[in-house]
Design an enzyme around this catalytic site. Structure first.
Site, short mmCIF file in Angstrom:
data_model
loop_
_atom_site.label_atom_id
_atom_site.label_comp_id
_atom_site.label_asym_id
_atom_site.label_seq_id
_atom_site.Cartn_x
_atom_site.Cartn_y
_atom_site.Cartn_z
N GLY A 8 0.86 -1.38 0.04
CA GLY A 8 0.11 -0.07 0.00
C GLY A 8 0.96 1.35 -0.01
N LYS A 35 -5.33 -8.30 -9.30
CA LYS A 35 -6.53 -8.80 -9.71
C LYS A 35 -7.02 -8.19 -10.84
CE LYS A 35 -6.77 -12.24 -6.73
NZ LYS A 35 -6.30 -13.37 -7.02
N ASN A 87 -4.05 2.42 -13.68
CA ASN A 87 -3.17 1.59 -13.24
C ASN A 87 -1.75 2.17 -13.14
OD1 ASN A 87 -2.21 -0.92 -12.28
ND2 ASN A 87 -1.62 -1.55 -14.21
N HIS A 109 2.08 0.65 -13.38
CA HIS A 109 2.78 -0.51 -13.49
C HIS A 109 4.21 -0.10 -13.57
CE1 HIS A 109 3.36 -4.10 -15.53
NE2 HIS A 109 4.32 -3.65 -16.29
N GLU A 126 7.38 5.86 -8.73
CA GLU A 126 5.73 5.65 -8.59
C GLU A 126 5.20 6.74 -7.85
OE1 GLU A 126 4.42 1.44 -8.14
OE2 GLU A 126 6.20 1.06 -8.83
C1 GAR Z 1 4.03 -1.46 -7.20
O1 GAR Z 1 5.36 -1.42 -7.61
C2 GAR Z 1 3.20 -1.32 -8.40
O2 GAR Z 1 3.85 -0.76 -9.42
C3 GAR Z 1 3.10 -2.83 -8.78
O3 GAR Z 1 2.96 -3.34 -7.30
C4 GAR Z 1 3.72 -2.63 -6.41
C5 GAR Z 1 2.81 -2.23 -5.50
O4 GAR Z 1 3.39 -1.69 -4.19
N1 GAR Z 1 2.12 -3.11 -9.60
C6 GAR Z 1 2.04 -4.03 -10.52
O5 GAR Z 1 2.98 -4.77 -10.65
C7 GAR Z 1 0.69 -4.09 -11.30
N2 GAR Z 1 0.76 -4.94 -12.50
P1 GAR Z 1 2.71 -0.82 -3.24
O6 GAR Z 1 1.57 -1.98 -2.72
O7 GAR Z 1 3.43 -0.47 -2.18
O8 GAR Z 1 1.74 0.47 -3.70
#
Ligand code: GAR
Length: 208
Positions: free
Chosen positions: A12, A91, A107, A109, A179
């Site tokens: 999160g 999901k 989203n 990525h 991010e």
């Molecule tokens: C992040 O790095 C996000 O980009 C990735 O999961 C992580 C979540 O981190 N998402 C994906 O890979 C989607 N395909 P967080 O729970 O600390 O925000």
């Protein structure tokens, strides 16, 4: 002003960066609810600690796919969400929800789409694939969610160099820093109604 539903499965940290941007006045939004398929997620924990409605919705809570979708829809409606930000949601969003919120779901990525996307490309798998490919750059993409994985119009991207001594973990850390900056900025473009979509391209209007 966006009324955001943030969907997250894990730690999160992107949810936290969105909340921080809102409290610093950098993002005109309110988090209407946080939804997670994982009852033990950091995201739900953060939401509860901050008085944000926190909803656990999974195939365990609602095994019937029709119940699942109708509960998702009714929670979104009940909390007045008008935009969905996927922040580490692992999901697929049901197509009925995608169709109910056209161009209103984004989203984040952890790579430069259209490379290193698609089914199975999430979290650390992405960074491993980048290193194995020999790519010299990677980065972050924020895109609009459609009914296929990782192929919707791209809203924002930022790249970084891959270093010779990078591991998937070191790359993940540097990508995550981006991010946290990029997602709130990309969402602010929607909050200011500055995005129009032309096929796969997004056009960004100048700031008001
Ligand atoms: C992040 O790095 C996000 O980009 C990735 O999961 C992580 C979540 O981190 N998402 C994906 O890979 C989607 N395909 P967080 O729970 O600390 O925000």
């Amino acid at each position: 002003m966006l009324r955001l539903a943030v969907f997250a499965s894990g730690r999160g940290s992107n949810l936290e960066s969105i909340a921080r941007a809102i409290s610093h006045g950098d993002l005109d939004a309110e988090i209407a609810l946080v939804l997670s398929n994982n009852s033990a997620s950091g995201a739900l924990h953060f939401a509860r600690e901050h008085g944000i409605p926190a909803i656990h919705l999974s195939t365990k809570t609602n095994p019937d796919p029709r119940d699942f979708v109708s509960r998702m829809k009714s929670e979104l409606k009940h909390h007045g969400a008008d935009f969905i930000a996927l922040a580490g949601y692992m999901k697929k969003v049901p197509s009925e929800i995608v169709n109910t919120y056209p161009n209103r779901i984004t989203n984040i990525h952890p790579a430069l789409l259209p490379a290193f996307g698609g089914k199975g490309m999430y979290g650390m798998n992405v960074h491993k694939a980048v290193l194995e490919s020999g790519a010299r750059v990677t980065g972050v993409t924020v895109h609009i969610v459609t009914n296929d994985y990782d192929v919707g119009p791209i809203v924002a991207q930022e790249c970084i160099a891959v270093r010779d001594d990078d591991t998937p973990e070191s790359l993940a850390l540097r990508v995550l820093e981006i991010e946290h900056r990029l997602y709130p900025r990309a969402l602010q473009l929607f909050a200011q109604d500055r995005i129009t979509i032309n096929g796969l391209r997004t056009i960004h209007q100048s700031p008001p």
